[in-house]
Design an enzyme around this catalytic site. Sequence first.
Site, PDB file in Angstrom:
ATOM      1  N   GLU A 183      10.688   3.140  -2.651  1.00 48.51           N
ATOM      2  CA  GLU A 183      11.291   2.489  -1.472  1.00 48.51           C
ATOM      3  C   GLU A 183      11.870   1.133  -1.849  1.00 48.51           C
ATOM      4  O   GLU A 183      12.958   0.755  -1.410  1.00 48.51           O
ATOM      5  CB  GLU A 183      10.230   2.363  -0.363  1.00 48.51           C
ATOM      6  CG  GLU A 183       9.840   3.724   0.195  1.00 48.51           C
ATOM      7  CD  GLU A 183       8.709   3.652   1.204  1.00 48.51           C
ATOM      8  OE1 GLU A 183       7.623   3.162   0.847  1.00 48.51           O
ATOM      9  OE2 GLU A 183       8.911   4.082   2.349  1.00 48.51           O
TER      10      GLU A 183
ATOM     11  N   GLU B 113       3.513  10.134  -0.331  1.00 52.36           N
ATOM     12  CA  GLU B 113       2.633   9.672   0.747  1.00 52.36           C
ATOM     13  C   GLU B 113       1.975  10.798   1.523  1.00 52.36           C
ATOM     14  O   GLU B 113       0.833  10.699   1.954  1.00 52.36           O
ATOM     15  CB  GLU B 113       3.436   8.771   1.710  1.00 52.36           C
ATOM     16  CG  GLU B 113       3.733   7.377   1.181  1.00 52.36           C
ATOM     17  CD  GLU B 113       4.985   7.304   0.322  1.00 52.36           C
ATOM     18  OE1 GLU B 113       5.502   8.376  -0.103  1.00 52.36           O
ATOM     19  OE2 GLU B 113       5.453   6.190   0.062  1.00 52.36           O
TER      20      GLU B 113
HETATM   21  N1  3HC Z   1      -2.676   2.148  -5.246  1.00 52.04           N
HETATM   22  C1  3HC Z   1      -3.819   1.730  -5.824  1.00 52.04           C
HETATM   23  N2  3HC Z   1      -4.332   2.264  -6.944  1.00 52.04           N
HETATM   24  C2  3HC Z   1      -3.648   3.261  -7.495  1.00 52.04           C
HETATM   25  C3  3HC Z   1      -2.450   3.757  -6.952  1.00 52.04           C
HETATM   26  C4  3HC Z   1      -1.947   3.142  -5.774  1.00 52.04           C
HETATM   27  N3  3HC Z   1      -0.809   3.514  -5.207  1.00 52.04           N
HETATM   28  N4  3HC Z   1      -2.018   4.767  -7.731  1.00 52.04           N
HETATM   29  C5  3HC Z   1      -2.901   4.894  -8.728  1.00 52.04           C
HETATM   30  N5  3HC Z   1      -3.887   3.985  -8.584  1.00 52.04           N
HETATM   31  C6  3HC Z   1      -5.011   3.759  -9.499  1.00 52.04           C
HETATM   32  C7  3HC Z   1      -5.988   4.917  -9.540  1.00 52.04           C
HETATM   33  O1  3HC Z   1      -6.947   4.796  -8.515  1.00 52.04           O
HETATM   34  C8  3HC Z   1      -6.605   4.750 -10.903  1.00 52.04           C
HETATM   35  O2  3HC Z   1      -7.523   3.690 -10.814  1.00 52.04           O
HETATM   36  P1  3HC Z   1      -8.813   3.629 -11.733  1.00 52.04           P
HETATM   37  O3  3HC Z   1      -8.328   3.566 -13.141  1.00 52.04           O
HETATM   38  O4  3HC Z   1      -9.532   2.433 -11.256  1.00 52.04           O
HETATM   39  O5  3HC Z   1      -9.535   4.912 -11.463  1.00 52.04           O
HETATM   40  C9  3HC Z   1      -5.454   4.251 -11.752  1.00 52.04           C
HETATM   41  O6  3HC Z   1      -4.499   3.741 -10.817  1.00 52.04           O
HETATM   42  C10 3HC Z   1      -4.785   5.308 -12.601  1.00 52.04           C
HETATM   43  O7  3HC Z   1      -4.478   6.427 -11.758  1.00 52.04           O
HETATM   44  P2  3HC Z   1      -4.526   7.910 -12.331  1.00 52.04           P
HETATM   45  O8  3HC Z   1      -5.853   8.152 -12.956  1.00 52.04           O
HETATM   46  O9  3HC Z   1      -4.119   8.789 -11.207  1.00 52.04           O
HETATM   47  O10 3HC Z   1      -3.439   7.842 -13.474  1.00 52.04           O
HETATM   48  P3  3HC Z   1      -2.312   8.856 -13.861  1.00 52.04           P
HETATM   49  O11 3HC Z   1      -1.593   8.230 -14.975  1.00 52.04           O
HETATM   50  O12 3HC Z   1      -2.896  10.213 -14.021  1.00 52.04           O
HETATM   51  O13 3HC Z   1      -1.331   8.963 -12.595  1.00 52.04           O
HETATM   52  C11 3HC Z   1       0.034   8.177 -10.777  1.00 52.04           C
HETATM   53  C12 3HC Z   1      -0.574   7.851 -12.171  1.00 52.04           C
HETATM   54  C13 3HC Z   1       1.037   9.315 -10.924  1.00 52.04           C
HETATM   55  C14 3HC Z   1       0.716   6.920 -10.275  1.00 52.04           C
HETATM   56  C15 3HC Z   1      -1.088   8.621  -9.828  1.00 52.04           C
HETATM   57  O14 3HC Z   1      -2.110   7.647  -9.870  1.00 52.04           O
HETATM   58  C16 3HC Z   1      -0.660   8.765  -8.403  1.00 52.04           C
HETATM   59  O15 3HC Z   1      -0.154   9.795  -8.014  1.00 52.04           O
HETATM   60  N6  3HC Z   1      -0.910   7.720  -7.594  1.00 52.04           N
HETATM   61  C17 3HC Z   1      -0.648   7.766  -6.188  1.00 52.04           C
HETATM   62  C18 3HC Z   1       0.775   7.426  -5.926  1.00 52.04           C
HETATM   63  C19 3HC Z   1       1.007   7.346  -4.444  1.00 52.04           C
HETATM   64  O16 3HC Z   1       0.495   8.123  -3.675  1.00 52.04           O
HETATM   65  N7  3HC Z   1       1.826   6.383  -4.055  1.00 52.04           N
HETATM   66  C20 3HC Z   1       2.126   6.185  -2.675  1.00 52.04           C
HETATM   67  C21 3HC Z   1       1.264   5.123  -2.168  1.00 52.04           C
HETATM   68  S1  3HC Z   1       1.392   4.939  -0.450  1.00 52.04           S
HETATM   69  C22 3HC Z   1       2.785   4.048  -0.241  1.00 52.04           C
HETATM   70  O17 3HC Z   1       3.472   3.700  -1.154  1.00 52.04           O
HETATM   71  C23 3HC Z   1       3.035   3.684   1.187  1.00 52.04           C
HETATM   72  C24 3HC Z   1       4.402   3.154   1.395  1.00 52.04           C
HETATM   73  O18 3HC Z   1       5.262   4.190   1.746  1.00 52.04           O
HETATM   74  C25 3HC Z   1       4.401   2.126   2.482  1.00 52.04           C
END
Ligand code: 3HC
Length: 692
Positions: free
Chosen positions: A105, A125
Amino acid sequence: MTAEYQINGAVAVITLNNPPVNGLGHATRSAIVDGMQKALADDAVKAIIITGAGTAFSGGADIKEFNSPKALAEPNLHTVINVVENSTKPVIAAIHTVCMGGGLELAMGCNYRVAVAGAQIALPEVKLGILPGAGGTQRLPRVLGLEMALNMIVSGNPVASEKLAGTALFNELIEGDLMQGALAFANKVADVRPLPKVRDIKIDYPNYEAFLQFSRNTVKAMSGPFPAPLKCVEAVAAAITKKFDDGIQFERSLFIELVQTTESKALRHAFFGERAASKLPDVPEDTPTRPIKSVAVIGGGTMGGGIAMNFANAGIPVKILEMKQEALDKGLATIRKNYENTLKKGKLTQQKFEQRVGLITGTLSYDDIAQADIVVEAVFEDMGVKETVFKKLDEVMKQGAILASNTSTLDVDKIAAFTKRPQDVIGTHFFSPANVMKLLEIVRGAKTGKDVLATTLALSKKIKKTGVVSGVCDGFIGNRMIEQYSRQAGFLLEQGCLPEQVDKAIEKFGFAMGPFRMGDLAGNDIGWYIRKRRYVEKPEVTYSKTADLLCEMGRYGQKTGAGWYDYKPGDRKAYPSQVVNDMIVKHSADLGIERRKISDQEIVERLVFALVNEAAYILEEGIATRASDIDMVYLTGYGFPLFRGGPMFYADTVGLPNVILAMNKYAKGPHGDAWKAAPLLAKLAAEGKTFN
Ligand code: 3HC
Ligand code: NAI
C-alpha cells in the site's frame, strides 16, 4: 529510529530498517515521515527512494500493534501514505524480496515503483481476517485491473514481481543491482511533472456489475464462517463505484469492523502461535543444529510410508527398513500409489513424481541406514519391539545421528534408556495420514539434547509441518486432551444422545469431524486397546462402556465396514445405525439411566471444556510451553475450527469464569469428578485473566 536516511547525489534514500520484515510499526512510520520532511526541505534533493533493508521491502503493518493504541497513533499508515502521495518531489519505491500488505500500500502511494524479479507481491490481509486498510483495495484495481486485483485481495496469495511486469504496478523491472537501477530511474524522472499518482488512474471495466455479482456469489460460497473475503469484494467494488476518497473511507470503515472480530483475532493468534511454537525458552535461537541430508525410517506401514513421503517431498533421500521383503515391497508400492494418485489429479508433475519416488528406497539391512542423519522409528506400538529396534540403532547408527520414535503412547524416556545416547533420542509424533496432516508433536525426553530439539524443530519447518514441543506424558498434548473429550462423548451417549446428534452439534460448532465419525475413520479398536490398559493401570478413571460394546460387536469403523455408523461398500458416508442406536439405548436401560434430551449447547460445552480443563493441567505441568502451543496442536492436528482460534483461545473468548460456571454445573451431574477444575484454570478465572 527504524528507517535510515541517506543522500546519494540528488536522491534521498529512506531505508526501512525494522527487522525481521520491516513491519510498519509506529516508530518506522514516524521515521518515514521524518525522512520525507527532511528530503522535501533539502533543495539539493530532487527525488526520493523508499526501500527496505535486509530480506524485505516491507511485510506490511505491524500485526503485533493491532487492537492497541499504537496501531492508530499518528502518523498512522494513512498519514504516511498521504505524505508520500502529496510529495512535491517524485517518490520511487524500490522493491525486493517481500512487499506485502501495508508495504504494498505504501509502494502504491509512491509516484513510481521499480522492482527486481522474485519479489513476493501480496495483499495478504484476508488471511488475517481483515482487508487491506490503507488504500490497497482502492489502488490495486487501478494498477492491475479489477479482476486480477480482486483475485489477489480475496485470496491473499503472493504473485512474483516478474509476473506483474508490464502492468501499471511496476514502472521498471530492474536487472542486476536494485539500488543502482533505482537511482538511475530516480535521476531519469527527477524533473518529470506532473507527478503520476495511482489514485488518478481510471478503472476501465464496462460490465463491472455482472462481474462483481458473480464474485460476491462465488466468494460467499467459499468463505465459510469468515466475514473478511466478502468484505474484500465490497471494498474492491467501491474502487469502481465510488470516488477515490469515498472509497478510502469505505475501506477504512470495513477494516475497523473486521479488525475487531473474533475471527480475525483467532487468525492472528494462529499466525503468531505457529511462529511461537518453534521457540523454546531454554533453547536459544542460535543453538547449532545438526545437518540433515539423509533420513532412515524403520517400518514401512501406515505411518512409516507417510513419514518417508514428507522427506522426499522436501528433496531429502529416505531409506525405509523393514524386516521382510514382502512388507517392504508392500510399503514401497503404497507410497508409489499415493504419488500416482497425486500425479493423476494433476497436482504433481511427471518430473517431480519421478524425483520423489526415486528418493525413497528400501532395505532389509541396518548396515544400509547406519550413515543416516536421522532415523524415525515407526514399528508396532509395543515396548518390546521398540526396545529391540532402539538397541539395534544404538549399535549401528553413526555418532551424532538423531534417533526419533513415532510412538503415540509410549514413554520416550524409557525408549531413550534402551540406548547409551539418550541425548540423541526424541519423539516425532506424526499424525495420520502423515504426508497430509500439518501437525508434528515433538516429544522432548528428560535427556533430549538442545541441539537435537533445535534440529528437529528446524526440520519440521523444512517438511512444512507445524512442530509443537510436548513433554513426556501419557498421550502427549493432543491425545491426552482428546481422551477427556472422548470420555464426555461416551457419557453423552449413556445419558441421552445418539452418535449423530453429538457429531452434528460439534460439527456445527466448526469441528471438521465429530468424535464418532472420527472414531470410525481412525479405528475404534485403537481406543479400545488403550482403555483396556487403563482399566488395569488407572481403575479409578471411569469410561462409558458403549465403545467397548461396539468393539465387541466387531464394529471397528470404516475398515470393518461398520462402526458407530453403517457404511456401504465404496462409500465413506456415515449412515445412522439402528443396531448401534438400539445398543446405546439398551445400555442406558441396563445402567438404570433415564435418558434425557440433551441440548447442542451442553454437547459442545462438555466436549470443548473437557479439552480446556485437561489442557490447563498440561500447561501447569509444563508439558506444553505456552497456551498457544496447545491451540496449534488442536488447529493443525484435530480439526478444531480455525475461526475459533483453538481451545485455549476459545475459552478466553468465552471468559474463563464462564467456563468454570459451566463446569460447576456439570460437576453436579453423573461422572461429576471429571469436572474438577485444574488449579491453573481456577486461578486464572478468579483473577480475571486469560490463557493467552
Ligand atoms: N507484523 C509483525 N511481525 C511480523 C509481520 C508483520 N506484518 N510479518 C512477519 N512478522 C514476524 C513474524 O512474527 C516472525 O517473528 P518471529 O521471528 O519473532 O517469530 C518474523 O516476522 C519472521 O516471519 P516468518 O517466520 O513468517 O518469516 P518468513 O520469511 O517465512 O515469511 C513473510 C516472511 C512472508 C513476511 C511472512 O512473515 C508473512 O506472511 N507475514 C505476514 C504478512 C502480512 O500479513 N502482512 C499484512 C499485515 S496487515 C496490514 O498490512 C494491514 C494494512 O493493510 C493496514
Ligand atoms: P503399521 O502396523 O501400519 O506399521 C508398522 C510396520 O512396522 C509394519 O510394516 C511392520 O512390518 C514394521 N515392523 C514391525 N516391527 C519391525 C521391526 N522390528 N523392524 C522393522 N520393521 C518392523 O503401524 P502404524 O500404524 O504405521 O504405526 C507405527 C507407529 O506409529 C506406532 O508406534 C504407532 O503407535 C504410531 N502412530 C500411529 C498412528 C496411526 O494413526 N496409525 C498415528 C501416530 C502414531
